[in-house]
Scaffold this motif. Structure first.
Motif, PDB file in Angstrom:
ATOM      1  N   LEU A   1       1.056  -1.386   0.359  1.00  0.00           N
ATOM      2  CA  LEU A   1      -0.074  -0.243   0.481  1.00  0.00           C
ATOM      3  C   LEU A   1       0.827   1.125  -0.118  1.00  0.00           C
ATOM      4  CD1 LEU A   1      -2.776  -0.860   2.304  1.00  0.00           C
ATOM      5  CD2 LEU A   1      -2.772  -1.147   0.063  1.00  0.00           C
ATOM      6  N   LEU A   2       1.963   1.047   1.507  1.00  0.00           N
ATOM      7  CA  LEU A   2       2.567   2.646   1.226  1.00  0.00           C
ATOM      8  C   LEU A   2       3.318   3.138   0.072  1.00  0.00           C
ATOM      9  CD1 LEU A   2       3.443   2.586   4.866  1.00  0.00           C
ATOM     10  CD2 LEU A   2       1.261   3.804   4.318  1.00  0.00           C
ATOM     11  N   PRO A   3       4.054   1.964  -0.718  1.00  0.00           N
ATOM     12  CA  PRO A   3       4.574   2.804  -1.793  1.00  0.00           C
ATOM     13  C   PRO A   3       3.813   2.932  -2.935  1.00  0.00           C
ATOM     14  CG  PRO A   3       5.648   0.471  -1.287  1.00  0.00           C
ATOM     15  CD  PRO A   3       4.135   0.419  -0.678  1.00  0.00           C
ATOM     16  N   ASN A   4       2.532   2.833  -2.983  1.00  0.00           N
ATOM     17  CA  ASN A   4       1.738   3.404  -3.949  1.00  0.00           C
ATOM     18  C   ASN A   4       1.006   3.963  -3.708  1.00  0.00           C
ATOM     19  OD1 ASN A   4       2.035   0.767  -7.170  1.00  0.00           O
ATOM     20  ND2 ASN A   4       1.548  -0.503  -4.852  1.00  0.00           N
ATOM     21  N   ILE A   5       0.949   4.549  -2.491  1.00  0.00           N
ATOM     22  CA  ILE A   5       0.247   5.970  -2.052  1.00  0.00           C
ATOM     23  C   ILE A   5       1.314   6.896  -2.140  1.00  0.00           C
ATOM     24  CG2 ILE A   5      -1.413   4.715  -1.792  1.00  0.00           C
ATOM     25  CD1 ILE A   5      -1.269   5.003   0.988  1.00  0.00           C
ATOM     26  N   ALA A   6       2.426   6.505  -1.831  1.00  0.00           N
ATOM     27  CA  ALA A   6       3.541   7.775  -2.104  1.00  0.00           C
ATOM     28  C   ALA A   6       3.692   8.657  -2.723  1.00  0.00           C
ATOM     29  CB  ALA A   6       4.978   7.013  -2.093  1.00  0.00           C
ATOM     30  N   GLU A   7       3.427   8.473  -4.046  1.00  0.00           N
ATOM     31  CA  GLU A   7       3.844   9.848  -4.844  1.00  0.00           C
ATOM     32  C   GLU A   7       2.725  11.057  -4.999  1.00  0.00           C
ATOM     33  OE1 GLU A   7       4.880   8.107  -8.810  1.00  0.00           O
ATOM     34  OE2 GLU A   7       4.233   9.517  -9.602  1.00  0.00           O
ATOM     35  N   PRO A   8       1.466  10.406  -4.622  1.00  0.00           N
ATOM     36  CA  PRO A   8      -0.320  11.593  -4.489  1.00  0.00           C
ATOM     37  C   PRO A   8       0.294  12.144  -2.537  1.00  0.00           C
ATOM     38  CG  PRO A   8      -0.349   9.057  -4.971  1.00  0.00           C
ATOM     39  CD  PRO A   8       0.460   8.750  -5.731  1.00  0.00           C
ATOM     40  N   SER A   9       0.511  10.978  -2.111  1.00  0.00           N
ATOM     41  CA  SER A   9       0.471  11.413  -0.461  1.00  0.00           C
ATOM     42  C   SER A   9       1.842  12.819  -0.732  1.00  0.00           C
ATOM     43  CB  SER A   9       0.993  10.731   0.162  1.00  0.00           C
ATOM     44  OG  SER A   9       0.221   9.390   0.263  1.00  0.00           O
ATOM     45  N   ALA A  10       2.896  12.625  -1.699  1.00  0.00           N
ATOM     46  CA  ALA A  10       3.797  13.612  -1.396  1.00  0.00           C
ATOM     47  C   ALA A  10       3.010  14.432  -2.204  1.00  0.00           C
ATOM     48  CB  ALA A  10       5.130  13.399  -2.465  1.00  0.00           C
ATOM     49  N   LEU A  11       2.618  14.758  -2.962  1.00  0.00           N
ATOM     50  CA  LEU A  11       1.292  15.535  -4.021  1.00  0.00           C
ATOM     51  C   LEU A  11       0.817  16.230  -2.642  1.00  0.00           C
ATOM     52  CD1 LEU A  11       0.838  17.143  -6.342  1.00  0.00           C
ATOM     53  CD2 LEU A  11      -0.132  15.422  -7.346  1.00  0.00           C
TER      54      LEU A  11
END
Lengths: 321, 640
Positions: B200-210
């Motif tokens: 989960l976390l690796p896949n939501i890292a990008e939008p979360s950073a945004l």
């Protein structure tokens, strides 16, 4: 019409929205009750200051009911709330409901005109921008519009207010800089509340208009060769209004919160200025009362917008959860 | 540079994309602004700290001067120095609050996946209620609880960010948790926490950073607002909001001093916004501003010369019609056709063959930026190029009845306005006519139905309502673009019958566009076959089966299974795919897919020429056709 109630999608939608409103109100009431208990240390001692005598602190605690068991405090709180009693302010000893009813009108007097002005400017502005720049026409105009509204969107309302004061009260003394007075004293506070949400909403309206203009039914309307006025106002406007207001709904609740900062800039005798003073003075019953007013007002606005949209666009009742 | 050694995220490609985005003007601006901000935050307090705190009773509340660029405050301290020094604290508090908000949001957002179903639902519902409250109200509530001061404000603003972040994370994890690879991991017995950390976390890292960069901009503004209200940073500490608070009273004396901290806040907020843009661009989440190339001016494409003979008394007369787009694509490449009064003409072809655009061009409805050119295009005797006013003489029926009626307007209104605008009817007359027309297309209880909105109609009823809309006036031509494609098979027949009925009753001509030969064969008298933007054959419907001359038409007919087709044989298909509108245009467009194609077909394009009576074909090797001598194929290889 009893069977209609269960079958009618609109009735189901209204029931769901009412249920959500009730749950949210319950959360709000409980949170405002719990607030004073969440404060670390002794809130009454903090409110009265370290010099206050233990007897005075005990008396204030008793009058706030804080010496009772938690559950009975909650029941008393709910009972009082239903009878419109919100307790007494620690600092002024006046009933909280009295303070609120004397301050609320000033807040509404700037919030309501701002609300109307936002709608009256953002929708025509966003629509014209969309019509002028649709299908990639007027690239520069599009860039100017998105840049200007984007920049405005990055400015917090109270900074705009300070800027407006500097420009129109200090540099060009046209309007008074602060405090409530004649009609001219309303101009700057209302403008400060209007400009930024209007810019943000007009961006949303533009994008929504562009979406609507690309729909099949607008092609049908074009095939009917209607005059531009009917084409845009009758065929496009109702469709973009529902979706724009859904997205812009949050703007209206934030407008209410925006009054807090604006009132402080203009020393406006409304609720927003009162809650800030109450927080600094640790006047917890007053904070509690105002939080309840602001919170329930924003929940009711969201509810009203949802219901109005449900009536205007019956399809949204099926789409919406 | 930190990197994620995660198997499920192509982190190197994100870094690569980031690096590429940083080279764009946007990236350069964002990077420069970040560096400037960092330098000011680090060096500011060292260089100007002393000056910012130096009390000078001889220079109280001064305006701008050489010694004090932005003037001085009520203790004679230099305001410019204080604005610079305040950068560090403002940024520190913003970043700390952002960390609280993002970490809290991640925990609360992932919680429903890790916790059981009941607890998970409770968390989701709580977050749902919390996001409904305006952020500032939440902040004020928390500020009361956490107490006035910078630490309290930091926690208040951080915690107030949690619900919206949690909502975002919940939405993302919900979609990922439903994906196949997570299901596979579950089946393999991967534990809940491992699932979260590995999948989960690796896949939501990008939008979360945004989201974090966008949240940081909002937090900066909230923090300055809170300090401005006197609820955030307290003296003797100061951030920009606090400075603004202190200077507001002196706005009459020194307006610049009151505005300077505000400008600092806005510029820093914009910097965060730019960083967010860079992130968004690098992760490809932002729709590019330019969707299409700018439309060029009407280019002066030379129209082909007018034909000598133009059919007398034809309703529609089109010669060399072209529909092009600014990028050079041409979707309709020189179509010539005539439609007689009351004639039923079919226009068939695969999708993308240009048949719909041909129809839209006739109705002057080609969407921008498409450009229509024609040597001749007349409708009922008047030139559409100079006067595109068709009024109610042309009715359109579109493919998708679910989308072609306006969902916000009552059906009756959508009909009656035609009469009001074009026939000068009063509102009442128009309404009566609308009801009359609705009953004419056999919509039951038309008066009641007229007051309903389209979503209360079935698909077939909507299509009939659209046809009724065309009948509000007295149409001479009905253009029906795939009118039955989106409908149920049983309803298709009703709509076709209705179209036929309309023709007999009004005497209107019909242009029926379809990819379905059976539909065309049933309704029309004559068929035009389009391929790659051109008409390749023009033949009577009766000749369609067995008598077609163009190999493409024959292939189309052959591709339809009939009742006598052996169900065990494979369905006939046309090998290959039609050319794209941008492809090289040399020779016969169908040659690459044609079994009869020769070198001549590939090098020289056959023109549409007439043979027999009223038949035309564009082919070098027409099947069974007796062509006039001058275009008869004379090549050696054809003879062999």
């Amino acid at each position: 019409m009893t069977t209609a109630l269960t079958r009618n999608p609109w009735a189901g939608f209204a029931l769901r929205r009412c249920w959500r409103l009730l749950v949210s109100l319950a959360v709000l009431v409980t949170a405002s009750f719990a607030m004073i208990h969440l404060i670390p240390g002794d809130p009454v001692r903090a409110a009265l200051g370290t010099t206050a005598s233990p007897a005075l602190v005990a008396a204030e605690k008793h009058s706030l009911g804080l010496d009772q068991p938690l559950l009975s405090q909650y029941v008393t709180f709910l009972g009082n709330l239903f009878r419109g009693r919100l307790g007494e302010s620690i600092s002024t000893q006046l009933p909280v409901s009295q303070i609120i009813s004397s301050r609320l009108p000033a807040t509404l007097e700037i919030a309501v005109p701002a609300f109307v002005l936002i709608l009256l400017t953002a929708i025509p502005l966003g629509m014209s921008a969309a019509v002028l720049t649709k299908d990639g026409r007027r690239r520069r105009g599009e860039l100017a519009f998105t840049t200007a509204t984007g920049l405005l969107g990055a400015v917090p309302e109270y900074l705009l207010a300070v800027g407006l004061v500097a420009a129109f009260a200090v540099a060009l003394p046209i309007f008074p800089a602060a405090s409530q007075g004649g009609p001219s004293s309303y101009v700057l506070p209302v403008l400060s509340l209007t400009v930024i949400p209007a810019a943000v909403l007009s961006r949303i309206v533009r994008v929504e208009t562009l979406r609507v203009l690309g729909e099949d039914y607008m092609r049908t309307a074009r095939a009917k060769r209607l005059p531009a006025r009917l084409h845009y106002l009758r065929h496009a406007l109702p469709n973009l209004l529902t979706s724009s207001l859904t997205l812009g709904g949050m703007l209206f609740t934030s407008l209410l919160a925006g009054t807090v900062l604006i009132e402080n800039v203009f020393a406006w005798p409304g609720l927003g200025a009162t809650i800030v003073t109450a927080i600094t003075q640790k006047d917890y019953p007053l904070v509690q009362g105002i939080v309840l007013v602001y919170g329930s007002a924003s929940l009711l606005i969201t509810f009203a917008v949802d219901m109005a949209l449900g009536l205007a666009d019956p399809q949204s009742t099926i789409r919406g959860s | 540079m930190p990197h994620l050694p995660s198997p499920s995220v192509p982190s190197s490609s994100l870094l690569h994309r980031l690096r590429r985005t940083l080279r764009t003007p946007l990236g350069v601006t964002a990077l420069t602004a970040c560096i400037v901000l960092a330098v000011v935050a680090v060096l500011g307090p060292m260089l100007f700290g002393a000056e910012a705190d130096r009390v000078d009773t001889n220079a109280i509340d001064q305006g701008s001067s050489m010694a004090h660029l932005l003037g001085t405050d009520d203790l004679g301290r230099d305001i410019a120095a204080r604005v610079v020094v305040a950068t560090r604290l403002s940024l520190e508090l913003t970043l700390q609050a952002t960390v609280i908000g993002v970490v809290g949001g991640l925990l609360l957002g992932v919680a429903p996946t890790v916790l059981g179903r009941r607890l998970g639902r409770l968390v989701t519902a709580t977050v749902g209620v919390l996001v409904a409250f305006p952020g500032l109200l939440f902040v004020l509530f928390l500020a009361t609880v956490f107490g006035v001061g910078s630490t309290g404000a930091m926690f208040a603003i951080g915690v107030a960010t949690v619900p919206s972040m949690a909502r975002l994370v919940q939405n993302m994890t919900a979609s990922i948790a439903g994906s196949d690879y997570v299901a596979a991991a579950r089946i393999l017995g991967v534990g809940r926490f491992r699932l979260v950390s590995r999948h989960l976390l690796p896949n939501i890292a990008e939008p979360s950073a945004l989201f974090a960069t966008q949240a940081a901009a909002g937090i900066l503004l909230s923090f300055s607002g809170l300090s401005f209200l006197g609820l955030g940073v307290q003296a003797p500490q100061y951030d920009w909001g606090r400075l603004l608070n202190e200077q507001l009273n002196g706005i009459y004396v020194n307006p610049v001093a009151a505005l300077a901290p505000g400008v600092a806040v806005v510029l820093t907020g914009l910097t965060f916004g730019l960083v967010g843009e860079v992130f968004a661009k690098a992760s490809g989440r932002r729709a590019p501003l330019s969707r299409q190339q700018p439309p060029s001016e009407q280019s002066a494409m030379a129209p082909a010369p007018l034909p000598d003979e133009s059919a007398e008394g034809a309703l529609v007369q089109v010669h060399d019609l072209r529909v092009g787009f600014p990028d050079g694509r041409e979707a309709v490449r020189g179509v010539s056709l005539t439609i007689g009064h009351g004639e039923a003409l079919g226009l068939v072809g695969e999708s993308g063959s240009g048949k719909s655009l041909t129809a839209l061009a006739l109705a002057d409805l080609v969407p921008h930026p498409g450009r229509v050119q024609a040597a001749e295009i007349t409708f009922d005797g008047h030139d559409l190029r100079s006067d595109p006013h068709l009024g109610t003489t042309l009715a359109m029926v579109f493919q998708d009845p679910m989308a072609s009626l306006n969902p916000a307007l009552r059906v009756g209104r959508q009909l009656s306005e035609v009469a009001e605008v074009h026939l000068g009817s009063t509102r009442a007359q128009a309404r009566a006519r609308a009801v009359d027309r609705l009953s004419a297309v056999r919509i039951p209880s038309a008066a009641r139905r007229a007051r309903q909105r389209p979503h209360e109609y079935s698909g077939g009823m909507r299509q009939r309502a659209v046809i009724a809309m065309g009948l509000m006036g007295e149409p001479k031509l009905v253009i029906a673009d795939e009118p039955t494609t989106a409908l149920d098979v049983t309803v298709q027949q009703q709509v076709l019958d209705l179209l036929a009925e309309v023709r007999t009753e009004t005497g209107a001509a019909l242009l029926l566009i379809s990819h379905d030969l059976a539909v065309v064969a049933q309704v029309c008298e004559r068929v035009l076959v389009m391929y790659a933007g051109r008409i390749v054959e023009d033949l009577p419907v009766a000749e369609l089966v067995g008598g077609a001359a163009h190999p493409y038409t024959r292939a189309l007919v052959g591709a339809i299974p009939t009742m006598t087709t052996d169900p065990n044989t494979e369905l006939a298909t046309i090998p290959g795919r039609p050319p794209e509108p941008g492809d090289a245009d040399q020779g016969c467009s169908f040659a690459p897919r044609c079994a009869l194609a020769t070198d001549r077909c590939r090098s020289t394009r056959p023109e549409l020429v007439g043979f027999d009576t009223g038949r035309r074909v564009a082919c070098w090797h027409p099947v069974g056709a007796v062509l006039p001598l001058d275009v008869r194929p004379v090549d050696a290889e054809a003879a062999s």
